[in-house]
Motif scaffolding. Structure first.
Motif, PDB file in Angstrom:
ATOM      1  N   UNK A  72     -59.172  44.254  17.203  1.00  0.00           N
ATOM      2  CA  UNK A  72     -58.923  44.281  18.655  1.00  0.00           C
ATOM      3  C   UNK A  72     -59.887  43.348  19.390  1.00  0.00           C
ATOM      4  N   UNK A  73     -61.149  43.362  18.998  1.00  0.00           N
ATOM      5  CA  UNK A  73     -62.133  42.483  19.636  1.00  0.00           C
ATOM      6  C   UNK A  73     -61.814  41.020  19.340  1.00  0.00           C
ATOM      7  N   UNK A  74     -61.432  40.727  18.097  1.00  0.00           N
ATOM      8  CA  UNK A  74     -61.066  39.345  17.750  1.00  0.00           C
ATOM      9  C   UNK A  74     -59.859  38.889  18.556  1.00  0.00           C
ATOM     10  N   UNK A  75     -58.958  39.796  18.819  1.00  0.00           N
ATOM     11  CA  UNK A  75     -57.766  39.475  19.610  1.00  0.00           C
ATOM     12  C   UNK A  75     -58.154  39.186  21.063  1.00  0.00           C
ATOM     13  N   UNK A  76     -58.999  40.056  21.620  1.00  0.00           N
ATOM     14  CA  UNK A  76     -59.388  39.918  23.023  1.00  0.00           C
ATOM     15  C   UNK A  76     -60.430  38.817  23.242  1.00  0.00           C
ATOM     16  N   UNK A  77     -61.445  38.776  22.401  1.00  0.00           N
ATOM     17  CA  UNK A  77     -62.587  37.887  22.612  1.00  0.00           C
ATOM     18  C   UNK A  77     -62.335  36.470  22.090  1.00  0.00           C
ATOM     19  N   UNK A  78     -61.781  36.386  20.869  1.00  0.00           N
ATOM     20  CA  UNK A  78     -61.593  35.086  20.237  1.00  0.00           C
ATOM     21  C   UNK A  78     -60.156  34.563  20.355  1.00  0.00           C
ATOM     22  N   UNK A  79     -59.271  35.351  20.959  1.00  0.00           N
ATOM     23  CA  UNK A  79     -57.893  34.924  21.134  1.00  0.00           C
ATOM     24  C   UNK A  79     -57.091  34.869  19.849  1.00  0.00           C
ATOM     25  N   UNK A  80     -57.503  35.616  18.837  1.00  0.00           N
ATOM     26  CA  UNK A  80     -56.795  35.630  17.562  1.00  0.00           C
ATOM     27  C   UNK A  80     -55.595  36.567  17.663  1.00  0.00           C
ATOM     28  N   UNK A  81     -54.411  35.991  17.608  1.00  0.00           N
ATOM     29  CA  UNK A  81     -53.176  36.744  17.796  1.00  0.00           C
ATOM     30  C   UNK A  81     -52.740  37.430  16.507  1.00  0.00           C
ATOM     31  N   UNK A  82     -52.001  38.516  16.671  1.00  0.00           N
ATOM     32  CA  UNK A  82     -51.504  39.285  15.542  1.00  0.00           C
ATOM     33  C   UNK A  82     -49.986  39.236  15.511  1.00  0.00           C
ATOM     34  N   UNK A  83     -49.436  39.110  14.312  1.00  0.00           N
ATOM     35  CA  UNK A  83     -47.982  39.162  14.190  1.00  0.00           C
ATOM     36  C   UNK A  83     -47.562  40.608  13.902  1.00  0.00           C
ATOM     37  N   UNK A  84     -46.264  40.819  13.827  1.00  0.00           N
ATOM     38  CA  UNK A  84     -45.733  42.174  13.646  1.00  0.00           C
ATOM     39  C   UNK A  84     -46.237  42.844  12.360  1.00  0.00           C
ATOM     40  N   UNK A  85     -46.239  42.159  11.205  1.00  0.00           N
ATOM     41  CA  UNK A  85     -46.765  42.821  10.005  1.00  0.00           C
ATOM     42  C   UNK A  85     -48.227  43.251  10.157  1.00  0.00           C
ATOM     43  N   UNK A  86     -49.043  42.452  10.833  1.00  0.00           N
ATOM     44  CA  UNK A  86     -50.441  42.825  11.057  1.00  0.00           C
ATOM     45  C   UNK A  86     -50.533  44.078  11.924  1.00  0.00           C
ATOM     46  N   UNK A  87     -49.727  44.131  12.968  1.00  0.00           N
ATOM     47  CA  UNK A  87     -49.721  45.309  13.841  1.00  0.00           C
ATOM     48  C   UNK A  87     -49.245  46.552  13.105  1.00  0.00           C
ATOM     49  N   UNK A  88     -48.245  46.398  12.251  1.00  0.00           N
ATOM     50  CA  UNK A  88     -47.771  47.533  11.456  1.00  0.00           C
ATOM     51  C   UNK A  88     -48.870  48.003  10.507  1.00  0.00           C
ATOM     52  N   UNK A  89     -49.533  47.068   9.862  1.00  0.00           N
ATOM     53  CA  UNK A  89     -50.639  47.422   8.961  1.00  0.00           C
ATOM     54  C   UNK A  89     -51.754  48.162   9.678  1.00  0.00           C
ATOM     55  N   UNK A  90     -52.108  47.692  10.865  1.00  0.00           N
ATOM     56  CA  UNK A  90     -53.144  48.377  11.649  1.00  0.00           C
ATOM     57  C   UNK A  90     -52.687  49.771  12.051  1.00  0.00           C
ATOM     58  N   UNK A  91     -51.409  49.910  12.378  1.00  0.00           N
ATOM     59  CA  UNK A  91     -50.863  51.230  12.691  1.00  0.00           C
ATOM     60  C   UNK A  91     -50.972  52.177  11.502  1.00  0.00           C
ATOM     61  N   UNK A  92     -50.729  51.655  10.302  1.00  0.00           N
ATOM     62  CA  UNK A  92     -50.857  52.481   9.102  1.00  0.00           C
ATOM     63  C   UNK A  92     -52.312  52.891   8.851  1.00  0.00           C
ATOM     64  N   UNK A  93     -53.235  51.988   9.134  1.00  0.00           N
ATOM     65  CA  UNK A  93     -54.661  52.332   9.002  1.00  0.00           C
ATOM     66  C   UNK A  93     -55.019  53.454   9.969  1.00  0.00           C
TER      67      UNK A  93
END
Length: 109
Positions: A72-93
């Motif tokens: 989340x910090x990398x997304x907000x601070x460094x602008x690193x975007x996530x694709x759908x599989x990454x979001x699904x994986x994070x949801x599973x975590x």
């Protein structure tokens, strides 16, 4: 007390990991010190957590929550975007951490 130490360990590890990029391979002193101190605090507090919680459970929570927060910090601070599989994986975590905390008898409540 175990959960308080675990929360402190997670926050310290997330700060340290998030600052790693800013160290520029440990050539910048300020961020480098933040990383070293952050990891030292994280591991110390994690060791205190292990007095009241099994190591596997504590590590699963620590690493799972840490992964989600650092992402989340990398997304907000460094602008690193996530694709759908990454979001699904994070949801599973997140789901895994919730199952451990809400349903497992291995966790001391």
């Amino acid at each position: 007390m175990g959960y308080l130490y675990l929360i402190i360990a997670i926050v310290a590890e997330v700060i340290a990991t998030s600052a790693l990029k800013a160290t520029e391979s440990f050539t910048r002193p300020g961020p480098s010190v933040l990383v070293i101190v952050g990891y030292a605090v994280a591991f110390f507090c994690l060791s205190l957590t292990l007095k009241t919680m099994p190591v596997g459970i504590a590590y699963a929570i620590w690493s799972g929550v840490g992964i989600v927060l650092v992402t989340a910090i990398a997304w907000l601070w460094y602008g690193q975007r996530l694709d759908l599989p990454a979001l699904i994986g994070l949801g599973l975590i997140i789901a895994g951490v919730m199952v451990i905390n809400l349903l497992s008898k291995s966790v001391a409540h």
